[in-house]
Write an enzyme that holds these catalytic residues in place. Structure first.
Site, PDB file in Angstrom:
ATOM      1  N   ASP A 127       0.855  -1.190   0.000  1.00 54.53           N
ATOM      2  CA  ASP A 127       0.000   0.000   0.000  1.00 54.53           C
ATOM      3  C   ASP A 127       0.885   1.233   0.000  1.00 54.53           C
ATOM      4  O   ASP A 127       2.061   1.170   0.396  1.00 54.53           O
ATOM      5  CB  ASP A 127      -0.920   0.020   1.220  1.00 54.53           C
ATOM      6  CG  ASP A 127      -1.877   1.211   1.199  1.00 54.53           C
ATOM      7  OD1 ASP A 127      -2.671   1.306   0.245  1.00 54.53           O
ATOM      8  OD2 ASP A 127      -1.816   2.049   2.114  1.00 54.53           O
ATOM      9  N   SER A 128       0.318   2.342  -0.434  1.00 59.86           N
ATOM     10  CA  SER A 128       1.073   3.593  -0.427  1.00 59.86           C
ATOM     11  C   SER A 128       1.338   4.082   0.991  1.00 59.86           C
ATOM     12  O   SER A 128       2.191   4.947   1.199  1.00 59.86           O
ATOM     13  CB  SER A 128       0.316   4.670  -1.216  1.00 59.86           C
ATOM     14  OG  SER A 128      -0.976   4.872  -0.655  1.00 59.86           O
ATOM     15  N   GLY A 164      -2.667   9.398  -4.393  1.00 62.61           N
ATOM     16  CA  GLY A 164      -3.899   9.796  -5.057  1.00 62.61           C
ATOM     17  C   GLY A 164      -3.791  11.028  -5.933  1.00 62.61           C
ATOM     18  O   GLY A 164      -4.526  11.177  -6.905  1.00 62.61           O
ATOM     19  N   CYS A 192      -4.293  -1.138  -2.353  1.00 64.26           N
ATOM     20  CA  CYS A 192      -4.347   0.309  -2.554  1.00 64.26           C
ATOM     21  C   CYS A 192      -5.156   0.560  -3.818  1.00 64.26           C
ATOM     22  O   CYS A 192      -4.825   0.029  -4.886  1.00 64.26           O
ATOM     23  CB  CYS A 192      -2.934   0.872  -2.709  1.00 64.26           C
ATOM     24  SG  CYS A 192      -2.850   2.611  -3.189  1.00 64.26           S
ATOM     25  N   THR A 214      -5.554   3.384  -5.518  1.00 65.81           N
ATOM     26  CA  THR A 214      -4.861   4.211  -6.502  1.00 65.81           C
ATOM     27  C   THR A 214      -3.853   3.385  -7.284  1.00 65.81           C
ATOM     28  O   THR A 214      -3.767   3.479  -8.508  1.00 65.81           O
ATOM     29  CB  THR A 214      -4.161   5.394  -5.822  1.00 65.81           C
ATOM     30  OG1 THR A 214      -5.139   6.176  -5.114  1.00 65.81           O
ATOM     31  CG2 THR A 214      -3.483   6.281  -6.846  1.00 65.81           C
ATOM     32  N   GLU A 233      -5.615  10.068   8.559  1.00 64.93           N
ATOM     33  CA  GLU A 233      -4.212   9.883   8.943  1.00 64.93           C
ATOM     34  C   GLU A 233      -3.792  10.813  10.078  1.00 64.93           C
ATOM     35  O   GLU A 233      -2.799  10.564  10.746  1.00 64.93           O
ATOM     36  CB  GLU A 233      -3.320  10.083   7.721  1.00 64.93           C
ATOM     37  CG  GLU A 233      -3.504   8.999   6.675  1.00 64.93           C
ATOM     38  CD  GLU A 233      -2.245   8.704   5.895  1.00 64.93           C
ATOM     39  OE1 GLU A 233      -1.347   9.564   5.888  1.00 64.93           O
ATOM     40  OE2 GLU A 233      -2.165   7.611   5.297  1.00 64.93           O
ATOM     41  N   CYS A 269     -11.677   3.286  -0.994  1.00 65.02           N
ATOM     42  CA  CYS A 269     -10.377   3.699  -0.468  1.00 65.02           C
ATOM     43  C   CYS A 269     -10.174   2.942   0.834  1.00 65.02           C
ATOM     44  O   CYS A 269     -11.103   2.862   1.656  1.00 65.02           O
ATOM     45  CB  CYS A 269     -10.314   5.201  -0.229  1.00 65.02           C
ATOM     46  SG  CYS A 269      -8.785   5.731   0.596  1.00 65.02           S
ATOM     47  N   THR A 270      -8.999   2.410   1.024  1.00 64.78           N
ATOM     48  CA  THR A 270      -8.763   1.556   2.189  1.00 64.78           C
ATOM     49  C   THR A 270      -8.676   2.335   3.501  1.00 64.78           C
ATOM     50  O   THR A 270      -8.666   1.727   4.567  1.00 64.78           O
ATOM     51  CB  THR A 270      -7.481   0.730   1.989  1.00 64.78           C
ATOM     52  OG1 THR A 270      -6.389   1.609   1.680  1.00 64.78           O
ATOM     53  CG2 THR A 270      -7.675  -0.267   0.858  1.00 64.78           C
ATOM     54  N   HIS A 271      -8.619   3.667   3.424  1.00 70.97           N
ATOM     55  CA  HIS A 271      -8.680   4.477   4.642  1.00 70.97           C
ATOM     56  C   HIS A 271     -10.116   4.609   5.169  1.00 70.97           C
ATOM     57  O   HIS A 271     -10.333   4.801   6.363  1.00 70.97           O
ATOM     58  CB  HIS A 271      -8.149   5.893   4.380  1.00 70.97           C
ATOM     59  CG  HIS A 271      -6.668   6.002   4.360  1.00 70.97           C
ATOM     60  ND1 HIS A 271      -5.896   5.427   3.385  1.00 70.97           N
ATOM     61  CD2 HIS A 271      -5.805   6.658   5.191  1.00 70.97           C
ATOM     62  CE1 HIS A 271      -4.621   5.716   3.603  1.00 70.97           C
ATOM     63  NE2 HIS A 271      -4.535   6.452   4.696  1.00 70.97           N
TER      64      HIS A 271
END
Length: 274
Positions: free
Chosen positions: A8-9, A41, A71, A73, A156, A190-192
């Site tokens: 992942d980023s 992104g 991810c 993106t 984040e 989005c994984t967030h």
């Protein structure tokens, strides 16, 4: 033989990894977060491809034969090119999977009105990956997208339940729903975003389903390994996990537990492009 690589980023892929571990705890795993170059992104297709390819090759060097791009993106901007251009050049069997297809190939099971909403980063929305992939499996489904540029930085920074976050979540949810009153299923692309699930759920009408990707990706990976024994036999089964970041390990550990659901210990990978 070697572990399964999860890339992942940054931190978001840990929400997917958490579900993969619940579904398939028997395998060994290596997680790599490219925190030094996050966010992906807002970057160009070429840049995301270059960064993702480099991190995938790092995981290959750690003996991973199978890598999951956890991810959206990277899956949208880099996966196809890596699969078509780079994997055929590998001397050994290597496979790279993403998180978009596992979601799009089952979305038709969740919607009755055939109107689906996508909440995603600007980069994922711009790529049109979800409308394109959904159309391949379900030509009768109409897809409506809404970019949520502030959600990742809010997550984040730990702003999960503040009035400011609630304002921006409500705003983007309303903008999505205004595109079609017939939307009955919304995908968190989005994984967030699973960390905002309670807040997002609060602003969605009760009849609208809300899907996170983790469980769908985990189920898809289990099915993939069952259908591809030539890949499965290359994945070691010791139940171990290792975590790496391209940034400061202590800083990564501090936030990663929020996404993964428990404390972790991480190492640093610094031999990457700047």
């Amino acid at each position: 033989m070697g572990p399964i690589g999860i890339f992942d980023s940054g931190y978001g892929g840990l929400t997917v990894f958490r579900e993969i571990m619940r579904k398939l705890p028997q395998y060994d795993y290596v997680y790599l977060g490219d925190n030094a170059r996050v966010p992906y992104g807002t970057r160009s297709f070429d840049t995301v491809y270059a960064y993702t390819k480099e991190c995938v090759e790092k995981l290959f060097a750690m003996d991973c034969h199978l890598v999951v791009l956890a991810c959206n993106t990277a899956s949208a901007k880099a996966l196809r090119t890596i699969q078509q251009r780079d994997l055929p050049k590998q001397a050994e069997l290597r496979k790279v999977l993403g998180v978009i297809r596992p979601t799009t190939e089952v979305i038709g099971h969740y919607t009755e009105t055939r109107h689906v909403g996508i909440l995603a980063t600007p980069g994922t929305v711009k790529s049109m990956s979800y409308p394109i992939e959904i159309r391949k499996f379900y030509p009768d489904i109409s897809v409506f997208q809404q970019a949520c540029p502030l959600w990742v930085p809010l997550v984040e920074n730990g702003e999960l339940d503040t009035p400011g976050t609630a304002y921006f979540v409500e705003r983007e949810v309303n903008r999505l729903l205004q595109q079609s009153p017939r939307i009955d299923t919304v995908v968190l692309a989005c994984t967030h975003y699973p960390l905002l699930y309670p807040l997002i759920r609060q602003f969605l009408p009760e009849h609208i389903g809300l899907l996170s990707q983790g469980e769908l990706v985990a189920a898809s990976l289990a099915d993939y390994l069952e259908r591809h024994p030539e890949v499965q036999k290359l994945c070691t089964t010791g139940g171990s996990t290792r975590f790496y970041t391209t940034d400061n390990a202590a800083g990564f550990e501090e936030r990663a537990g929020i996404f993964y659901g428990q404390p972790i210990q991480a190492g640093e990978v610094t031999a990457l492009l700047t």
